[in-house]
Design a protein around this motif. Structure first.
Motif, PDB file in Angstrom:
ATOM      1  N   UNK A 299       9.272  -8.780  -1.736  1.00 23.88           N
ATOM      2  CA  UNK A 299       8.456  -9.186  -1.038  1.00 23.88           C
ATOM      3  C   UNK A 299       7.424  -9.360  -1.241  1.00 23.88           C
ATOM      4  N   UNK A 300       6.105 -10.004  -0.649  1.00 27.68           N
ATOM      5  CA  UNK A 300       4.978  -9.355  -1.092  1.00 27.68           C
ATOM      6  C   UNK A 300       4.018  -8.107  -0.545  1.00 27.68           C
ATOM      7  N   UNK A 301       4.491  -7.169  -1.186  1.00 25.80           N
ATOM      8  CA  UNK A 301       3.014  -6.013  -0.809  1.00 25.80           C
ATOM      9  C   UNK A 301       2.066  -6.623  -0.666  1.00 25.80           C
ATOM     10  N   UNK A 302       1.228  -7.245  -1.766  1.00 23.33           N
ATOM     11  CA  UNK A 302       0.070  -6.864  -2.341  1.00 23.33           C
ATOM     12  C   UNK A 302      -0.459  -8.211  -0.716  1.00 23.33           C
ATOM     13  N   UNK A 303      -0.148  -9.121   0.053  1.00 30.34           N
ATOM     14  CA  UNK A 303       0.171  -9.510   0.732  1.00 30.34           C
ATOM     15  C   UNK A 303      -0.329  -8.665   1.998  1.00 30.34           C
ATOM     16  N   UNK A 304       0.815  -7.775   1.975  1.00 31.67           N
ATOM     17  CA  UNK A 304       1.310  -7.269   3.637  1.00 31.67           C
ATOM     18  C   UNK A 304       0.627  -5.952   3.454  1.00 31.67           C
ATOM     19  N   UNK A 305      -0.644  -5.243   2.563  1.00 29.42           N
ATOM     20  CA  UNK A 305      -1.729  -4.511   2.569  1.00 29.42           C
ATOM     21  C   UNK A 305      -2.638  -5.295   2.665  1.00 29.42           C
ATOM     22  N   UNK A 306      -3.252  -6.217   2.227  1.00 34.51           N
ATOM     23  CA  UNK A 306      -4.328  -6.818   2.728  1.00 34.51           C
ATOM     24  C   UNK A 306      -4.003  -6.948   4.209  1.00 34.51           C
ATOM     25  N   UNK A 307      -3.317  -7.733   4.212  1.00 39.12           N
ATOM     26  CA  UNK A 307      -3.650  -8.079   5.760  1.00 39.12           C
ATOM     27  C   UNK A 307      -3.522  -6.562   6.731  1.00 39.12           C
TER      28      UNK A 307
END
Length: 416
Positions: A299-307
């Motif tokens: 998935x999208x780890x970058x977007x997950x951590x930013x959120x």
């Protein structure tokens, strides 16, 4: 998205690569970084924590990801400085990071919140520690502070206990600090990782690491000679019990005690005959467990951590493979007592079907790789079964060599 990762080892190399593989193709930076990391992320021209945060603010960094634990408690604290400058940080503030920075703080937190853990006594001197042990061996001794994974000793007898206590109290190997004398728990260990966002959380893939230097769990303690990760490592029933008795009470305790938390929290557990008990907390991903877990994250780890850094838990952004991942560490001559740098590394170009994360390497003037630390490389391979992942990881590790290379050949095999 512009992301800066703080750290320089194999864990950070794995995090940077996972972030780089996120669908949005974020622009990545790293401090202090390494030659291998800088093939994926850009270096940052600063000389310390405060100038780093100033640079992030001036260069429109959208997210800071804390990899290495020391920066969370250094000075005013990485996350604290980020918050002051309006930079979302995936990592807890200094006051919450005491869960890792102080073994005594963590133990008192566990006891206050009724979370299963071993009995322990805090001591100020070698004599107090010996008195607290009271001849009961084996015993566990923990330096009350950060020690790069080397501040814990499982002592089977008086001689080994006195050696460790001499290192702490006489030689001051880790600096000033107290020692926890702790009951020695028995059973298999497991590492549980949770992304915690205020009062919510998401449990990532469990892992098991190998601390001892030699096959069969013999030899001295190290920072970790390998790891295995899989959703199959822990039964659904046991994971539910761990969540109910340990993860949820930890999150509730943080909220109740006014300790804000947004970031990864590592639960080092012993699966005792009486049930799971907490050995330690780490306020970031484990190393080398991170190298084993990250290839299983989809998935999208970058977007997950930013959120998450902004206070939103968006579980739909990540998922986890049901397979297995095995990480084999290649360490330098002398490790863990010392390390040797400058040995040429050969065979990396032969590794085509496994991931290679650099823990302690550097480029030479002619572009070759050489050792630059105790743990040098992590060779990681996955598979639908543990046996397949084990075979592929060890086969890949066989291809890489350097003078004095150390490795365990039972990673993923011993204790299964």
């Amino acid at each position: 998205m512009r992301i800066l990762v703080v750290g320089k080892g194999g864990r950070e190399h794995a995090l940077v690569r996972a972030l780089a593989e996120s669908p949005g193709s974020p622009e990545l930076f790293c401090f202090p970084g390494s030659d291998a990391i800088f093939e994926l992320a850009k270096p940052v021209p600063v000389d310390g924590l405060e100038t780093l945060v100033e640079w992030m603010a001036a260069n429109a960094i959208d997210l800071c990801v804390a990899g290495e634990e020391s920066y969370l408690v250094k000075g005013e604290g990485l996350a604290n400085l980020c918050e002051r400058n309006g930079i979302p940080c995936w990592g807890p503030p200094k006051e919450s990071a005491q869960l890792e920075a102080s073994k005594e703080f963590a133990k008192e937190f566990l006891v206050r919140n009724g979370i299963p853990t071993a009995r322990a006594t805090a001591t100020d001197t070698l004599e107090e520690a010996v008195a607290a042990i009271a001849g009961e061996y084996p015993t566990v001794l923990k330096f009350d502070g950060l020690a790069a994974g080397k501040g814990v000793a499982v002592c089977p007898d008086e001689a080994s206990a006195l050696d460790f206590l001499d290192e702490v109290f006489t030689q001051r190997r880790f600096g000033a600090g107290r020692v926890l004398v702790e009951q020695c728990l028995t059973g298999p260990e497991v590492s549980i990782f949770a992304a915690i966002i205020d009062d919510r959380y998401l449990i990532f893939t469990p892992a098991r690491d190998y601390k001892r230097a030699q096959d069969g769990d013999l030899g001295p303690n190290t920072g970790g000679m390998g790891a295995v990760a899989s959703r199959q490592l822990v039964s659904p029933e046991l994971l539910a019990r761990i969540e109910k008795e340990i993860v949820r009470p930890t999150v509730d305790g943080l909220r109740k005690e006014g300790l804000p938390y947004r970031g990864f929290l590592y639960f080092g557990l012993m699966l005792t005959p009486a049930g799971p008990q907490v050995i330690e907390y780490n306020c970031r991903f484990g190393d080398p467990e991170c190298q084993a877990v990250m290839p299983l994250v989809q998935g999208d780890l970058a977007a997950f951590c930013l959120a998450g850094a902004k206070g939103e838990l968006q579980e739909n952004l990540v998922s986890f493979s049901d397979g297995w991942s095995v990480c084999v560490i290649l360490a330098s001559a002398g490790y863990p007592e010392s390390s040797r740098s400058g040995d040429g590394i050969s065979g990396l170009e032969k590794v085509t079907d496994a991931r290679v994360y650099h823990s302690g390497t550097k480029r030479t003037a002619d572009g070759a790789w050489e050792t630059n630390g105790g743990r040098v490389l992590a060779i990681v391979s996955g598979g639908d079964t543990r046996e397949a992942a084990v075979a592929d990881a060890h086969a890949a590790a066989d291809l890489v060599d350097f003078p004095g290379r150390q490795r365990r050949r039972d990673i993923g095999i011993f204790n299964f």
